[in-house]
Design an enzyme around this catalytic site. Sequence first.
Site, PDB file in Angstrom:
ATOM      1  N   HIS A  99       0.833  -1.203   0.000  1.00  0.00           N
ATOM      2  CA  HIS A  99       0.000   0.000   0.000  1.00  0.00           C
ATOM      3  C   HIS A  99       0.866   1.250   0.000  1.00  0.00           C
ATOM      4  CE1 HIS A  99      -3.423   2.623   1.214  1.00  0.00           C
ATOM      5  NE2 HIS A  99      -2.486   3.259   1.916  1.00  0.00           N
ATOM      6  N   GLU A 100       1.886   1.282   0.848  1.00  0.00           N
ATOM      7  CA  GLU A 100       2.773   2.445   0.893  1.00  0.00           C
ATOM      8  C   GLU A 100       3.591   2.553  -0.384  1.00  0.00           C
ATOM      9  OE1 GLU A 100       2.270   4.597   3.053  1.00  0.00           O
ATOM     10  OE2 GLU A 100       1.003   3.359   4.344  1.00  0.00           O
ATOM     11  N   HIS A 103       1.721   4.442  -2.901  1.00  0.00           N
ATOM     12  CA  HIS A 103       1.829   5.897  -2.810  1.00  0.00           C
ATOM     13  C   HIS A 103       3.070   6.396  -3.548  1.00  0.00           C
ATOM     14  CE1 HIS A 103      -1.584   6.554  -0.320  1.00  0.00           C
ATOM     15  NE2 HIS A 103      -1.108   5.949   0.752  1.00  0.00           N
ATOM     16  N   HIS A 107       3.153   9.001  -6.665  1.00  0.00           N
ATOM     17  CA  HIS A 107       4.015  10.181  -6.688  1.00  0.00           C
ATOM     18  C   HIS A 107       4.812  10.234  -7.986  1.00  0.00           C
ATOM     19  CE1 HIS A 107       7.591  12.553  -4.806  1.00  0.00           C
ATOM     20  NE2 HIS A 107       6.712  13.384  -5.322  1.00  0.00           N
TER      21      HIS A 107
END
Length: 231
Positions: A99-100, A103, A107
């Site tokens: 999940h991270e 991100h 980005h």
Amino acid sequence: MMPIFDPMYVVFLAPAFILMMWAQARIRSTYAKASQVPARLSGAAAARHILDQFGLHDVAIEPIRGHLTDHYDPRHRVLRLSEGVYDGRNAAAIGIAAHEAGHALQHAEHYGPLVIRNMAVPAAQYGPGWFMAFFVLGMFIPVYFSQFFWIGIIGFMAVAAFQLVNLPVEFDASNRAKRLLAETGISDEQSGPALSSVLNAAAWTYVAGTLQSVLVVAYYIMRFGGRGNDN
């Protein structure tokens, strides 16, 4: 956030409080269960595999203290994973790590909602303080209370707007995590459902946070929005 106790505040915020308590209980439960389901890689290794697959070799992965303190830092391009996620070789760890990593992919792709969210971070951080400053100022200068109040309420509206923009960002990161873990073979028939449960439970905490922000704005407008007219 209230200057005085008002039972109506509790009534207004009750749905958000109940939803948040339920969401936190659910994520604790699903995390505990998913932590018992073994995975092929550790959380850090799973995130590294995903990042490298998309050419993000320059995004570092670091351990950080705490429980579920995981986050991606876009300013320093660092993915920080809590110790249990960093070293954990279980469904919960790879789900949160992916999940991270999602991100970080957002980005790199200049994902629209993430760009807007990052721009709104200062407003979300300082919005409540902005509101309280103008609210107190209006209390000391009652004749201008309405004007100060509506200037201040923009602060809470900024927080609510931030939360609303944050929802698609978090949902997209979770969907990316599920898809990428399956496509890369990191998750399988055993770990897939478990990590999905963790990510789905986490999504409800974002929903609860958004609901709380919206209800806080609604409460203050209902409670004090017409006060200047009364004066």
